[in-house]
Design a protein around this motif. Structure first.
Motif, mmCIF file in Angstrom:
data_model
loop_
_atom_site.group_PDB
_atom_site.id
_atom_site.type_symbol
_atom_site.label_atom_id
_atom_site.label_comp_id
_atom_site.label_asym_id
_atom_site.label_seq_id
_atom_site.Cartn_x
_atom_site.Cartn_y
_atom_site.Cartn_z
ATOM 1 N N VAL A 13 0.858 -1.188 0.000
ATOM 2 C CA VAL A 13 0.000 0.000 0.000
ATOM 3 C C VAL A 13 0.894 1.236 0.000
ATOM 4 O O VAL A 13 1.629 1.485 0.957
ATOM 5 C CB VAL A 13 -0.929 0.020 1.234
ATOM 6 N N ILE A 17 8.548 6.235 -2.137
ATOM 7 C CA ILE A 17 9.829 5.525 -2.229
ATOM 8 C C ILE A 17 9.856 4.305 -1.305
ATOM 9 O O ILE A 17 10.459 3.279 -1.647
ATOM 10 C CB ILE A 17 11.032 6.469 -1.954
ATOM 11 N N GLY A 19 7.238 2.307 -0.326
ATOM 12 C CA GLY A 19 6.474 1.220 -0.943
ATOM 13 C C GLY A 19 7.218 0.637 -2.131
ATOM 14 O O GLY A 19 7.325 -0.599 -2.281
ATOM 15 N N LEU A 36 -0.505 -0.695 -4.589
ATOM 16 C CA LEU A 36 -1.779 0.027 -4.634
ATOM 17 C C LEU A 36 -1.539 1.465 -4.197
ATOM 18 O O LEU A 36 -1.035 1.703 -3.084
ATOM 19 C CB LEU A 36 -2.784 -0.654 -3.691
ATOM 20 N N GLU A 37 -1.875 2.410 -5.053
ATOM 21 C CA GLU A 37 -1.606 3.832 -4.769
ATOM 22 C C GLU A 37 -2.892 4.629 -4.976
ATOM 23 O O GLU A 37 -3.528 4.529 -6.018
ATOM 24 C CB GLU A 37 -0.485 4.338 -5.691
ATOM 25 N N SER A 46 7.792 11.775 -1.572
ATOM 26 C CA SER A 46 8.851 11.206 -2.411
ATOM 27 C C SER A 46 9.121 11.983 -3.691
ATOM 28 O O SER A 46 10.131 11.734 -4.358
ATOM 29 C CB SER A 46 8.524 9.739 -2.734
ATOM 30 N N GLY A 51 16.047 14.922 -3.366
ATOM 31 C CA GLY A 51 16.680 13.820 -4.097
ATOM 32 C C GLY A 51 18.071 13.504 -3.575
ATOM 33 O O GLY A 51 18.890 12.897 -4.255
ATOM 34 N N VAL A 177 -6.822 2.267 -0.611
ATOM 35 C CA VAL A 177 -7.011 1.157 0.331
ATOM 36 C C VAL A 177 -7.762 1.684 1.542
ATOM 37 O O VAL A 177 -7.377 2.706 2.119
ATOM 38 C CB VAL A 177 -5.642 0.574 0.741
ATOM 39 N N ALA A 200 2.878 1.035 3.450
ATOM 40 C CA ALA A 200 3.929 2.062 3.351
ATOM 41 C C ALA A 200 3.273 3.387 2.953
ATOM 42 O O ALA A 200 3.514 3.917 1.872
ATOM 43 C CB ALA A 200 4.988 1.632 2.336
ATOM 44 N N ASP A 292 15.700 23.698 3.822
ATOM 45 C CA ASP A 292 14.284 23.533 4.072
ATOM 46 C C ASP A 292 14.002 23.931 5.516
ATOM 47 O O ASP A 292 14.929 24.123 6.305
ATOM 48 C CB ASP A 292 13.782 22.089 3.766
ATOM 49 N N TYR A 335 6.330 14.966 5.599
ATOM 50 C CA TYR A 335 6.724 13.581 5.845
ATOM 51 C C TYR A 335 6.324 13.178 7.257
ATOM 52 O O TYR A 335 6.002 14.041 8.089
ATOM 53 C CB TYR A 335 8.212 13.329 5.572
ATOM 54 N N LEU A 357 8.793 5.272 7.767
ATOM 55 C CA LEU A 357 9.966 6.004 8.215
ATOM 56 C C LEU A 357 9.472 7.287 8.874
ATOM 57 O O LEU A 357 8.690 8.031 8.277
ATOM 58 C CB LEU A 357 10.837 6.329 6.994
ATOM 59 N N GLY A 360 13.081 12.405 8.153
ATOM 60 C CA GLY A 360 13.084 12.831 6.755
ATOM 61 C C GLY A 360 14.243 12.352 5.915
ATOM 62 O O GLY A 360 14.921 13.159 5.271
ATOM 63 N N VAL A 361 14.463 11.046 5.886
ATOM 64 C CA VAL A 361 15.587 10.536 5.092
ATOM 65 C C VAL A 361 15.190 9.338 4.222
ATOM 66 O O VAL A 361 16.008 8.458 3.949
ATOM 67 C CB VAL A 361 16.805 10.188 5.991
ATOM 68 N N THR A 364 17.266 8.462 1.278
ATOM 69 C CA THR A 364 18.597 7.974 1.637
ATOM 70 C C THR A 364 18.555 6.529 2.128
ATOM 71 O O THR A 364 19.410 5.713 1.782
ATOM 72 C CB THR A 364 19.206 8.886 2.730
HETATM 73 C C1 LIG Z 1 10.621 18.728 1.455
HETATM 74 C C2 LIG Z 1 11.256 17.415 1.743
HETATM 75 C C3 LIG Z 1 12.603 17.235 1.514
HETATM 76 C C4 LIG Z 1 13.189 15.988 1.773
HETATM 77 N N1 LIG Z 1 14.468 15.768 1.373
HETATM 78 C C5 LIG Z 1 14.986 14.522 1.462
HETATM 79 C C6 LIG Z 1 16.248 14.218 0.894
HETATM 80 O O1 LIG Z 1 16.843 15.011 0.194
HETATM 81 N N2 LIG Z 1 16.769 12.990 1.137
HETATM 82 C C7 LIG Z 1 16.084 12.045 1.834
HETATM 83 O O2 LIG Z 1 16.631 10.973 2.060
HETATM 84 N N3 LIG Z 1 14.841 12.257 2.261
HETATM 85 C C8 LIG Z 1 14.277 13.467 2.095
HETATM 86 N N4 LIG Z 1 13.016 13.708 2.532
HETATM 87 C C9 LIG Z 1 12.272 12.617 3.163
HETATM 88 C C10 LIG Z 1 11.688 11.673 2.128
HETATM 89 O O3 LIG Z 1 11.142 12.385 1.041
HETATM 90 C C11 LIG Z 1 10.621 10.822 2.814
HETATM 91 O O4 LIG Z 1 11.198 10.190 3.952
HETATM 92 C C12 LIG Z 1 10.080 9.746 1.877
HETATM 93 O O5 LIG Z 1 9.707 10.297 0.643
HETATM 94 C C13 LIG Z 1 8.888 9.041 2.527
HETATM 95 O O6 LIG Z 1 8.448 8.080 1.606
HETATM 96 P P1 LIG Z 1 7.095 7.296 1.835
HETATM 97 O O7 LIG Z 1 6.991 6.325 0.731
HETATM 98 O O8 LIG Z 1 7.038 6.822 3.238
HETATM 99 O O9 LIG Z 1 5.980 8.420 1.779
HETATM 100 P P2 LIG Z 1 5.205 9.108 0.515
HETATM 101 O O10 LIG Z 1 6.153 9.539 -0.531
HETATM 102 O O11 LIG Z 1 4.342 10.115 1.149
HETATM 103 O O12 LIG Z 1 4.378 7.905 -0.063
HETATM 104 C C14 LIG Z 1 3.265 7.343 0.588
HETATM 105 C C15 LIG Z 1 2.269 6.974 -0.489
HETATM 106 O O13 LIG Z 1 1.209 6.235 0.088
HETATM 107 C C16 LIG Z 1 0.026 6.595 -0.567
HETATM 108 N N5 LIG Z 1 -1.098 6.242 0.292
HETATM 109 C C17 LIG Z 1 -1.334 6.691 1.543
HETATM 110 N N6 LIG Z 1 -2.457 6.149 2.029
HETATM 111 C C18 LIG Z 1 -2.940 5.328 1.079
HETATM 112 C C19 LIG Z 1 -4.093 4.465 0.990
HETATM 113 N N7 LIG Z 1 -4.948 4.352 1.997
HETATM 114 N N8 LIG Z 1 -4.305 3.773 -0.148
HETATM 115 C C20 LIG Z 1 -3.417 3.858 -1.180
HETATM 116 N N9 LIG Z 1 -2.324 4.665 -1.159
HETATM 117 C C21 LIG Z 1 -2.090 5.380 -0.042
HETATM 118 C C22 LIG Z 1 0.176 8.100 -0.755
HETATM 119 O O14 LIG Z 1 -0.713 8.608 -1.728
HETATM 120 C C23 LIG Z 1 1.642 8.208 -1.129
HETATM 121 O O15 LIG Z 1 1.843 8.173 -2.534
HETATM 122 C C24 LIG Z 1 12.411 14.944 2.306
HETATM 123 C C25 LIG Z 1 11.042 15.127 2.533
HETATM 124 C C26 LIG Z 1 10.456 16.346 2.236
HETATM 125 C C27 LIG Z 1 8.984 16.492 2.451
#
Ligand SMILES: Cc1cc2nc3c(=O)[nH]c(=O)nc-3n(C[C@H](O)[C@H](O)[C@H](O)COP(=O)(O)OP(=O)(O)OC[C@H]3O[C@@H](n4cnc5c(N)ncnc54)[C@H](O)[C@@H]3O)c2cc1C
Length: 386
Positions: A13, A17, A19, A36-37, A46, A51, A177, A200, A292, A335, A357, A360-361, A364
């Motif tokens: 889910v 990044i 998932g 599933l997104e 993400s 980046g 979901v 995720a 940031d 995040y 996670l 905010g990494v 990485t």
């Molecule tokens: C401004 C900013 C700068 C950052 N810079 C860095 C960096 O340079 N280096 C680094 O390492 N990290 C960085 N981070 C942190 C990093 O971006 C996050 O830790 C990471 O992207 C989190 O990934 P994620 O998959 O958990 O969350 P997300 O990218 O939020 O993905 C979660 C996904 O789940 C989906 N979802 C949620 N609920 C449901 C549901 N019920 N059904 C279906 N889909 C669902 C959402 O739509 C979303 O697409 C930064 C974050 C931010 C905001």
């Protein structure tokens, strides 16, 4: 898994990044995968980040996961056409206290290949004109050559496309979901059956599992970002960290960073107010992603505070010796954050693993985290306990 029986299916889910990291690792391990997104494309944390795959500045468990992530990013550049380059990271010191942090790291806990640079060399890495005021202000640099910069705007879309094109992979966008049970996921487009389910959903975890999110102290961290035109020709250099970054990342932690925190926040209280991490990455089109600020909320207000943006932009302009930066775009990122730990792992039902996670990494460490979860599944260990 033999060729006679179909491989077990993992439903994931969330196509951020985290998932997708699990999807890649699961496909590599021979599973069938359905991601599933809810959105038509991933548009949250993400794609809104720098980046920066800043593995060298992580420490402890995050450092181990980050080190495991680096080769996977480079493999995805090959396999999925992700834009990711070994940019390195340059931490720049412009005060004696900042230089002391870099010297302490270089002397006591530098990762392999890290190199302490004299001011002139660090200034040259920023393409500052020799003899200029901005160049003279740079006292030292610490270069971590192993780190990677990816294009956050296209990376997850390309990884999702690769997963979707894989013979055992599938990505269903616009599929929300609304319940997760052992063996099945209920969505707005019907039920998906799976042998194991990985949740995720990033900062949205509480929508599906409110008790788990509350117990793990998950909140939203809101960040302000901007994309700017480089003020002078810079080539494609390293990701650039400044003094405030030295207060955030584990690699820098130590007596010198403690002294820097006291000095910097006394001199620049606005950095403490906005919880600044003044840094930038250079993208392939030459533009700089600048950030940031950080603020934790239960529900983050969407408004960008112009004063907060100006603090960041003025600081980067000063570093680059520019009177002002031309801003091309601004946005807010969110995040998951928690004061209780960096990773929320839970098993709310048999065959269901939550991996969020809470720092905010994710760019990485995420790919290493996905590989670790799937390795535990292959060994028959519940990933939440691993
Ligand atoms: C401004 C900013 C700068 C950052 N810079 C860095 C960096 O340079 N280096 C680094 O390492 N990290 C960085 N981070 C942190 C990093 O971006 C996050 O830790 C990471 O992207 C989190 O990934 P994620 O998959 O958990 O969350 P997300 O990218 O939020 O993905 C979660 C996904 O789940 C989906 N979802 C949620 N609920 C449901 C549901 N019920 N059904 C279906 N889909 C669902 C959402 O739509 C979303 O697409 C930064 C974050 C931010 C905001």
């Amino acid at each position: 898994m033999t060729s006679q029986t179909p491989a077990p299916r993992i439903a994931i889910v969330g196509a951020g990044i985290i998932g997708l990291a699990h999807a890649v690792a699961a496909l590599d391990a021979g599973f069938r995968v359905t991601v599933l997104e809810q959105d038509a494309a991933a548009v949250t944390a993400s794609v809104r980040n720098f980046g920066h795959v800043g593995a060298s500045v992580q420490f402890g468990e995050l450092g181990e996961l980050a080190a495991a992530s680096l080769p996977i990013w480079l493999s995805l550049a090959e396999r999925a056409g992700v834009t990711a380059r070994r940019s390195g990271t340059l931490a720049v010191a412009r005060s004696a206290a900042e230089a002391a942090v870099l010297e302490e790291v270089a002397a006591e806990r530098a990762p392999e290949g890290a190199r302490l640079l004299p001011g002139a060399e660090a200034a040259a890495a920023l393409a500052l004109e020799a003899g200029s005021r901005a160049a003279a202000a740079v006292r030292a640099g610490l270069l971590f050559p192993a780190d990677v910069t990816a294009d956050p705007r296209t990376a997850v879309a390309r990884i999702a496309a690769w997963v979707g094109a894989h013979e055992r992979g599938e990505v269903r966008f616009s599929t929300t979901v609304h319940a997760v049970h052992t063996g099945r996921v209920e969505t707005n487009r019907g039920t998906v059956e799976a042998d194991h389910i990985i949740v995720a959903t990033g900062h949205l975890l509480g929508r599906l599992f409110p008790e788990v999110a509350a117990a793990a102290g998950v909140r939203e961290c809101a960040l302000q970002m901007a994309r700017v035109r480089p003020p002078h020709a810079m080539g494609l250099g390293p990701a650039v960290l400044t003094g405030t970054s030295m207060l955030r990342y584990g690699r820098f932690a130590g007596p010198a960073a403690d002294a820097l925190r006291a000095e910097l926040f006394a001199a620049r209280p606005e950095f403490a107010e906005i919880a600044a991490n003044v840094m930038f990455t250079q993208q392939a089109d030459g533009t700089l992603l600048v950030g940031d600020t950080h603020a934790a909320h239960d529900a983050a207000p969407p408004f960008l505070d112009e004063r907060w943006s100006r603090i960041l932009l003025d600081e980067v302009a000063a570093l680059l010796g520019a009177p002002e930066l031309e801003v091309l775009e601004r946005w807010q990122g969110l995040y998951a954050t928690s004061e209780l730990g960096d990773i929320c792992r839970a098993a709310p039902a048999p065959g269901v693993s939550i991996v969020t996670l809470t720092t905010g990494v994710g760019m990485t460490v995420g790919l290493g985290l996905g590989a670790r979860t799937i390795a535990a599944l292959v060994q028959g260990v519940e990933p939440a306990t691993h």
